[in-house]
Design a protein around this motif. Structure first.
Motif, mmCIF file in Angstrom:
data_model
loop_
_atom_site.group_PDB
_atom_site.id
_atom_site.type_symbol
_atom_site.label_atom_id
_atom_site.label_comp_id
_atom_site.label_asym_id
_atom_site.label_seq_id
_atom_site.Cartn_x
_atom_site.Cartn_y
_atom_site.Cartn_z
ATOM 1 N N LYS A 48 12.490 -2.547 16.396
ATOM 2 C CA LYS A 48 12.051 -3.796 16.116
ATOM 3 C C LYS A 48 11.571 -4.163 14.882
ATOM 4 O O LYS A 48 11.553 -5.176 14.067
ATOM 5 C CB LYS A 48 10.922 -4.212 17.128
ATOM 6 C CG LYS A 48 10.334 -5.573 17.303
ATOM 7 C CD LYS A 48 9.306 -5.886 18.097
ATOM 8 C CE LYS A 48 8.893 -7.220 18.373
ATOM 9 N NZ LYS A 48 7.955 -7.371 19.302
ATOM 10 N N TYR A 49 11.062 -2.944 14.214
ATOM 11 C CA TYR A 49 10.127 -2.981 12.925
ATOM 12 C C TYR A 49 10.926 -2.045 12.141
ATOM 13 O O TYR A 49 10.526 -0.808 11.943
ATOM 14 C CB TYR A 49 8.930 -2.759 12.911
ATOM 15 C CG TYR A 49 8.234 -3.930 13.557
ATOM 16 C CD1 TYR A 49 7.729 -5.361 12.907
ATOM 17 C CD2 TYR A 49 7.739 -3.888 15.026
ATOM 18 C CE1 TYR A 49 7.002 -6.146 13.841
ATOM 19 C CE2 TYR A 49 6.957 -4.967 15.783
ATOM 20 C CZ TYR A 49 6.479 -5.697 15.076
ATOM 21 O OH TYR A 49 6.138 -7.015 15.738
ATOM 22 N N PHE B 248 1.445 -3.750 3.471
ATOM 23 C CA PHE B 248 1.183 -2.592 4.338
ATOM 24 C C PHE B 248 0.529 -3.214 5.246
ATOM 25 O O PHE B 248 0.983 -2.803 6.591
ATOM 26 C CB PHE B 248 0.308 -1.380 3.601
ATOM 27 C CG PHE B 248 0.998 -0.501 2.888
ATOM 28 C CD1 PHE B 248 1.740 0.409 3.086
ATOM 29 C CD2 PHE B 248 0.925 -0.764 1.272
ATOM 30 C CE1 PHE B 248 2.539 1.203 2.126
ATOM 31 C CE2 PHE B 248 1.519 -0.198 0.271
ATOM 32 C CZ PHE B 248 2.410 0.728 0.903
ATOM 33 N N SER B 249 -0.401 -4.099 5.437
ATOM 34 C CA SER B 249 -1.230 -4.551 6.451
ATOM 35 C C SER B 249 -0.345 -5.720 7.406
ATOM 36 O O SER B 249 -0.655 -5.540 8.317
ATOM 37 C CB SER B 249 -2.274 -5.529 6.096
ATOM 38 O OG SER B 249 -1.838 -6.549 5.219
ATOM 39 N N GLN B 250 0.750 -6.265 6.779
ATOM 40 C CA GLN B 250 1.767 -6.940 7.586
ATOM 41 C C GLN B 250 2.554 -5.997 8.249
ATOM 42 O O GLN B 250 3.558 -6.465 8.875
ATOM 43 C CB GLN B 250 2.229 -8.093 6.729
ATOM 44 C CG GLN B 250 1.327 -8.954 6.127
ATOM 45 C CD GLN B 250 0.496 -9.814 7.402
ATOM 46 O OE1 GLN B 250 1.227 -10.234 8.366
ATOM 47 N NE2 GLN B 250 -0.807 -9.887 7.063
ATOM 48 N N GLY B 251 2.640 -4.765 8.061
ATOM 49 C CA GLY B 251 3.369 -4.001 9.010
ATOM 50 C C GLY B 251 4.868 -3.983 8.387
ATOM 51 O O GLY B 251 5.983 -3.612 9.079
ATOM 52 N N LEU B 252 5.041 -4.271 7.149
ATOM 53 C CA LEU B 252 6.230 -4.325 6.462
ATOM 54 C C LEU B 252 7.076 -3.154 6.319
ATOM 55 O O LEU B 252 8.111 -3.009 6.184
ATOM 56 C CB LEU B 252 6.374 -5.145 5.479
ATOM 57 C CG LEU B 252 5.802 -6.729 5.412
ATOM 58 C CD1 LEU B 252 5.932 -7.425 4.086
ATOM 59 C CD2 LEU B 252 6.755 -7.332 6.477
ATOM 60 N N ARG C 210 -1.832 -2.075 14.581
ATOM 61 C CA ARG C 210 -2.277 -2.839 15.576
ATOM 62 C C ARG C 210 -0.865 -3.419 16.444
ATOM 63 O O ARG C 210 -0.944 -3.429 17.572
ATOM 64 C CB ARG C 210 -2.836 -4.383 15.137
ATOM 65 C CG ARG C 210 -3.199 -5.282 16.045
ATOM 66 C CD ARG C 210 -3.897 -6.713 15.457
ATOM 67 N NE ARG C 210 -2.668 -7.192 15.181
ATOM 68 C CZ ARG C 210 -1.800 -8.114 15.850
ATOM 69 N NH1 ARG C 210 -2.011 -8.012 17.460
ATOM 70 N NH2 ARG C 210 -0.822 -8.611 15.473
ATOM 71 N N LEU C 211 0.371 -3.542 15.821
ATOM 72 C CA LEU C 211 1.351 -3.983 16.415
ATOM 73 C C LEU C 211 1.791 -2.800 17.202
ATOM 74 O O LEU C 211 2.213 -3.150 18.523
ATOM 75 C CB LEU C 211 2.348 -4.470 15.437
ATOM 76 C CG LEU C 211 2.263 -5.776 14.823
ATOM 77 C CD1 LEU C 211 3.162 -5.875 13.370
ATOM 78 C CD2 LEU C 211 2.180 -7.006 15.498
ATOM 79 N N LEU D 131 -8.104 -2.935 10.373
ATOM 80 C CA LEU D 131 -7.000 -2.287 11.102
ATOM 81 C C LEU D 131 -5.632 -2.696 10.371
ATOM 82 O O LEU D 131 -5.368 -3.699 10.580
ATOM 83 C CB LEU D 131 -6.919 -2.328 12.672
ATOM 84 C CG LEU D 131 -5.871 -1.648 13.633
ATOM 85 C CD1 LEU D 131 -6.041 -0.097 13.405
ATOM 86 C CD2 LEU D 131 -5.942 -2.290 14.859
ATOM 87 N N PRO D 132 -4.751 -1.627 9.883
ATOM 88 C CA PRO D 132 -3.470 -2.227 9.490
ATOM 89 C C PRO D 132 -2.686 -2.777 10.463
ATOM 90 O O PRO D 132 -2.789 -2.613 11.574
ATOM 91 C CB PRO D 132 -2.797 -0.906 9.121
ATOM 92 C CG PRO D 132 -3.972 0.192 8.898
ATOM 93 C CD PRO D 132 -4.896 -0.307 9.908
ATOM 94 N N GLU D 133 -1.993 -4.033 10.226
ATOM 95 C CA GLU D 133 -1.451 -4.795 10.970
ATOM 96 C C GLU D 133 -0.177 -4.012 11.734
ATOM 97 O O GLU D 133 -0.183 -4.119 13.041
ATOM 98 C CB GLU D 133 -0.694 -5.863 10.403
ATOM 99 C CG GLU D 133 0.001 -6.945 11.145
ATOM 100 C CD GLU D 133 -1.014 -7.825 12.176
ATOM 101 O OE1 GLU D 133 -0.291 -8.535 13.119
ATOM 102 O OE2 GLU D 133 -1.957 -7.462 12.290
ATOM 103 N N LYS D 134 0.520 -3.059 11.118
ATOM 104 C CA LYS D 134 1.377 -2.110 11.852
ATOM 105 C C LYS D 134 0.900 -1.184 12.990
ATOM 106 O O LYS D 134 1.669 -1.085 14.017
ATOM 107 C CB LYS D 134 2.258 -1.256 10.807
ATOM 108 C CG LYS D 134 1.465 -0.291 10.074
ATOM 109 C CD LYS D 134 2.121 0.440 8.959
ATOM 110 C CE LYS D 134 1.002 1.375 8.092
ATOM 111 N NZ LYS D 134 1.804 2.090 7.155
#
Length: 304
Positions: free
Chosen positions: A116-117, A85-89, A287-288, A282-285
């Motif tokens: 993009k994601y 989750f944190s890596q925005g996958l 933040r992105l 803050l979750p990476e997704k």
């Protein structure tokens, strides 16, 4: 004793050598040996038989190794599950954005982000209400103005400049507006989507000695609305003067369909923020997405 020391102990047992385990852990051999000795002291039991040629686990060490190895695996699994989750996958982001920004740039920007994601889904609401993020289960909101709730975090995106404007045809029929007092004699259309200032238009002006002074005027008119596009259309039709965010009339000003008035007065400027509930990580997704949105605003900064 902590989980890190247990991991070091497992590394020593697997490597069969303090030197090898120290290299893998990025520690000096004496430092690693000291950590293991401290672990033995805390547990009150010898874990490793040390000789000049080799090391071996004691009975207590064998027992600890089985459990510590299991703990290490559980920690790795836990980190991996959160990392997904944190890596925005993957996952869903629920957000609320104001109608002006939503229609001007955010609908396209967020759709581009989703492309993009592809494993991230964004549920975006266009609304002008001051929403309760936590109460409504929202991850993110884009809002203009000051942050009142101290339990929220606000990341600045851009400064929004406002403008007082009307159509050339309105000026032809009703004359030029040269000062704030003159506004009282004109049909000023109020924008009610704001905490204050709907009918009290505020400005700053260069005063004596280069000091900036604040001035305001109480306006009145035949039409008021909480929708900036409705005000824009009324102004384009020549019905009156509006005081709105410049981004919603930028193209009209460039094309001469609307003209800015009162050049000696500086209209209001408000920050545009990405707002989310306070969180330590803050979750990476998220933040992105915030960075993507910020870039979208910067790409259209001339509008603001």
């Amino acid at each position: 004793m902590n989980a890190a020391d247990l991991t070091l102990f497992v590394n020593v047992a697997d490597a069969g050598s303090f030197n090898k385990a120290a290299q893998q852990a990025g520690l000096s051999t004496p430092a690693l040996s000291k950590r293991i000795s401290k672990l033995e002291q805390d547990l009150g039991a010898q874990l490793i038989h040390r000789t000049t040629r080799r090391l071996s686990l004691t009975e207590a060490g064998e027992s600890l190794y089985v459990h510590a190895k299991n703990i290490e695996g559980q920690v790795s699994d836990a980190i991996a599950s959160v990392s997904a989750f944190s890596q925005g996958l993957t996952g869903t982001i629920k957000m609320s954005v104001p109608t002006i920004s939503g229609e001007l740039l955010l609908a396209e920007a967020v759709a581009d982000f989703c492309q993009k994601y592809p494993n991230i889904t964004v549920d975006m609401r266009l609304e002008n209400d001051f929403v309760d993020l936590v109460g409504e289960g929202l991850d993110l909101a884009i809002r203009t103005g000051k942050l009142e709730d101290s339990s929220l975090i606000a990341k600045p995106l851009i400064q929004s400049n406002w403008v007082v404007c009307c159509s050339p045809s309105y000026i032809e029929r009703h004359g030029e507006v040269t000062n704030l007092e003159a506004l009282k004699d004109h049909n000023c259309l109020a924008y009610t989507y704001q905490a204050q200032g709907s009918f009290d238009w505020r400005f700053t002006k260069q005063g004596v000695g280069k000091k900036t002074v604040e001035e305001s005027v109480r306006i009145s008119g035949s039409f008021a609305t909480n929708n900036a596009q409705a005000l824009r259309k009324a102004a384009l039709a020549g019905f009156g003067i509006v005081y709105v965010p410049r981004c919603c009339v930028y193209e009209d000003l460039q094309q001469g369909k609307l003209v800015a008035i009162l050049p000696d007065y500086q209209p209001r400027r408000l920050g545009v923020y990405a707002i989310y509930p306070f969180t330590k990580y803050l979750p990476e997704k998220l933040r992105l997405l915030i960075e993507h949105i910020k870039q979208a605003y910067q790409d259209k900064k001339e509008y603001f």
